[in-house]
Design an enzyme around this catalytic site. Structure first.
Site, mmCIF file in Angstrom:
data_model
loop_
_atom_site.group_PDB
_atom_site.id
_atom_site.type_symbol
_atom_site.label_atom_id
_atom_site.label_comp_id
_atom_site.label_asym_id
_atom_site.label_seq_id
_atom_site.Cartn_x
_atom_site.Cartn_y
_atom_site.Cartn_z
ATOM 1 N N ASN A 4 18.589 59.397 -19.317
ATOM 2 C CA ASN A 4 18.869 59.984 -18.000
ATOM 3 C C ASN A 4 18.951 61.495 -18.131
ATOM 4 O O ASN A 4 18.852 62.041 -19.231
ATOM 5 C CB ASN A 4 20.147 59.382 -17.413
ATOM 6 C CG ASN A 4 21.344 59.662 -18.288
ATOM 7 O OD1 ASN A 4 21.775 60.805 -18.417
ATOM 8 N ND2 ASN A 4 21.865 58.622 -18.931
ATOM 9 N N LYS B 177 5.616 51.018 -32.451
ATOM 10 C CA LYS B 177 5.256 51.710 -31.212
ATOM 11 C C LYS B 177 4.474 50.778 -30.275
ATOM 12 O O LYS B 177 3.519 50.125 -30.712
ATOM 13 C CB LYS B 177 4.411 52.931 -31.562
ATOM 14 C CG LYS B 177 4.151 53.828 -30.402
ATOM 15 C CD LYS B 177 3.348 55.040 -30.810
ATOM 16 C CE LYS B 177 2.965 55.815 -29.581
ATOM 17 N NZ LYS B 177 1.953 56.827 -29.874
ATOM 18 N N LYS C 160 33.571 53.066 -6.198
ATOM 19 C CA LYS C 160 33.615 53.089 -7.666
ATOM 20 C C LYS C 160 35.041 53.236 -8.177
ATOM 21 O O LYS C 160 35.431 52.625 -9.163
ATOM 22 C CB LYS C 160 32.748 54.250 -8.158
ATOM 23 C CG LYS C 160 31.955 53.919 -9.376
ATOM 24 C CD LYS C 160 30.788 54.861 -9.586
ATOM 25 C CE LYS C 160 29.503 54.298 -9.021
ATOM 26 N NZ LYS C 160 28.337 55.104 -9.297
ATOM 27 N N LYS D 36 36.344 50.343 -10.547
ATOM 28 C CA LYS D 36 36.588 50.648 -11.966
ATOM 29 C C LYS D 36 38.086 50.681 -12.288
ATOM 30 O O LYS D 36 38.475 50.545 -13.430
ATOM 31 C CB LYS D 36 35.981 52.011 -12.326
ATOM 32 C CG LYS D 36 34.491 52.118 -12.011
ATOM 33 C CD LYS D 36 33.662 51.936 -13.248
ATOM 34 C CE LYS D 36 32.181 52.106 -12.938
ATOM 35 N NZ LYS D 36 31.353 51.891 -14.119
HETATM 36 N N1 CTP Z 1 30.370 54.032 -17.138
HETATM 37 C C1 CTP Z 1 30.749 53.381 -18.287
HETATM 38 N N2 CTP Z 1 29.962 52.386 -18.792
HETATM 39 C C2 CTP Z 1 28.841 52.015 -18.168
HETATM 40 C C3 CTP Z 1 28.453 52.659 -16.956
HETATM 41 C C4 CTP Z 1 29.241 53.678 -16.483
HETATM 42 O O1 CTP Z 1 31.770 53.735 -18.861
HETATM 43 N N3 CTP Z 1 28.077 51.034 -18.679
HETATM 44 C C5 CTP Z 1 31.234 55.100 -16.620
HETATM 45 C C6 CTP Z 1 30.613 56.476 -16.591
HETATM 46 O O2 CTP Z 1 30.869 57.180 -17.797
HETATM 47 C C7 CTP Z 1 31.293 57.127 -15.411
HETATM 48 C C8 CTP Z 1 31.570 55.963 -14.472
HETATM 49 O O3 CTP Z 1 31.533 54.801 -15.279
HETATM 50 O O4 CTP Z 1 32.518 57.694 -15.773
HETATM 51 C C9 CTP Z 1 30.617 55.828 -13.336
HETATM 52 O O5 CTP Z 1 29.322 55.709 -13.840
HETATM 53 P P1 CTP Z 1 28.112 55.282 -12.901
HETATM 54 O O6 CTP Z 1 26.872 55.178 -13.705
HETATM 55 O O7 CTP Z 1 28.105 56.201 -11.727
HETATM 56 O O8 CTP Z 1 28.629 53.859 -12.399
HETATM 57 P P2 CTP Z 1 27.992 52.448 -12.474
HETATM 58 O O9 CTP Z 1 29.115 51.481 -12.707
HETATM 59 O O10 CTP Z 1 26.882 52.420 -13.452
HETATM 60 O O11 CTP Z 1 27.498 52.231 -11.000
HETATM 61 P P3 CTP Z 1 26.043 52.464 -10.332
HETATM 62 O O12 CTP Z 1 25.035 52.582 -11.440
HETATM 63 O O13 CTP Z 1 25.859 51.268 -9.481
HETATM 64 O O14 CTP Z 1 26.170 53.711 -9.527
#
Ligand code: CTP
Length: 416
Positions: free
Chosen positions: A211, A290, A338, A342
């Protein structure tokens, strides 16, 4: 505490006298250093009378009778080591350029290089000088080096023009000085675990799913926490950044590696800041060699573990857990959802659809979301933002009533 006020040669130099008085009202021991040009605007005697200390007016001159004094090369090292903060008012385009490049050709610029104390600059100048790309680049450089900038205001300027360039109000400068002094050591005794960067999931030996996270916000959080006295563990996915000095750095690549690195250190942490952009999926099977081009390709992905949720589930009493959320649409609604899903204490919400902020930028604008508050933080350098975020994170430990009083503009109890 000792604060050194550096006065430069601008029409706003007289306002430095007001600042000296205002700082003294906060029981600060104020010393003054003047550049040559500053002495064209205000007499050193003014500051000597206000502070009760000799004013340092140059590197080599012999003492004069106007309140100024000579400074030996030993003296500038002494001033550099004993001051708790250096505040430059008014900061001219010239001094900003010298600070940014590292020129040390007078006492103030030498002091700047020699001190490890926090530095605050309050620029004031003609609007065109302020807006010139050279000045703006210098200010940006200083901000990334942790210099606190108290930006000038817009209004009628002494040169007859109207625009940005007028020295900020004394109260704003005092507030910046106090906040910088207050920050020193307010995280002593805390262990802050920060995750940063974007994790990568290999498709084959040469390709990965990744990303756009640069890691800058996480590194800024780590550096700010370390500067405020915390022990910092930085769990970092690959970035192009140099880790802040004195942090314990754990380098990882995949989400699973980050998960293990975080969970195995969770015992030690009192604050967990999950600024990493974590891959939510990884290839079910990783090709040993690969992948060759051969028509359409479908990737079979499986979800990775949600580290933040696991941290929340395993947290020990008193631990603060902060998540980040980068959103492109309906940011506030997604951020709130979120926060609930979370179970973190707060979510730092980042609207990455906005131009000039977010991924790979040195600047950011965020909303700090908690169960009952939503605090907008305007666009600013990530390093400066990191300090504001740490202020709010620490405030989560304060009783709610005090926060409510602070919101209502009521006096906050001493000791807060
Ligand atoms: N995060 C995490 N582990 C994951 C995905 C996300 O600890 N597998 C944490 C990120 O470090 C961040 C928070 O969760 O602090 C939000 O991450 P985000 O990618 O925005 O959330 P997702 O749960 O992946 O939700 P979505 O992809 O649906 O937006």
């Amino acid at each position: 505490m000792k604060v050194t006020v550096g006065v430069c040669g601008g029409i706003a130099a007289y306002k430095a006298a007001e600042l000296v008085r205002a700082l003294q009202k906060h029981a600060l021991d104020v010393h003054v250093v003047m550049t040559q040009a500053a002495q064209q605007f205000v007499q050193p005697l003014t500051f000597a009378a206000l502070t009760g200390h000799k004013v340092i007016t140059g590197m080599w001159e012999t003492p004069d009778e106007s309140g100024g004094s000579a400074a030996s090369s030993i003296e500038h090292m002494d001033a550099a080591q004993t001051t708790d903060a250096l505040v430059v008012v008014p900061a001219t385009a010239n001094i900003l350029a010298k600070f940014a490049i590292g020129i040390a050709d007078d006492f103030l610029s030498t002091l700047y290089l020699a001190t490890t104390a926090p530095v605050i600059v309050a620029p004031a100048m003609n609007v065109n000088m302020w807006q010139h790309p050279a000045t703006q680049a210098n200010v940006e450089t200083l901000a990334t080096r942790n210099v606190r900038i108290v930006s000038p205001e817009s209004g009628y300027l002494a040169c007859g023009m109207t625009g940005a360039g007028r020295l900020a109000e004394t109260e704003a400068i005092v507030e910046a000085v106090l906040s910088v002094l207050h920050h020193r050591n307010d995280l002593v005794g805390e262990t802050v675990l920060v995750t940063a960067g974007g994790t990568r999931e290999a498709l084959d030996p040469v390709r990965f799913l990744g990303n756009r996270s640069s890691g800058k916000m996480g590194y800024a959080m780590a550096e700010a926490a370390q500067k405020r006295g915390a022990r910092v563990i930085l769990v970092t996915a690959p970035t192009a950044l140099r880790a802040p000095a004195d942090c314990e750095v754990v380098s990882v690549t995949t989400t699973e590696e980050m998960r293990q690195a975080v969970l195995s250190r969770l015992e030690q942490a009192s604050i967990v800041i999950k600024s990493a952009a974590v891959a939510d999926y990884r290839p079910k099977v990783q090709a040993g060699q690969k992948l060759r081009r051969s028509g359409p390709l479908t990737l079979d992905l499986e979800p990775t573990g949600d580290i933040l949720r696991e941290v929340v589930a395993l947290r020990h009493p008193g631990m603060l857990v902060i998540g980040f959320a980068a959103e492109t649409d309906d940011a506030l609604a997604h951020g709130r959802e979120k926060l609930m899903r979370k179970g973190a204490d707060a979510i730092v919400l980042n609207d990455v659809s906005r131009e000039g902020v977010g991924f790979d930028s040195d600047r950011n604008a965020v909303t700090f979301l908690t169960q009952d508050r939503s605090i907008e933080m305007a666009e600013m350098p990530k390093r400066e933002l990191a300090d504001h975020l740490l202020d709010e994170i620490l405030a989560l430990r304060r009783p709610r009533q005090v926060l409510a009083e602070a919101d209502a503009g009521l006096p906050v109890a001493a000791g807060d």
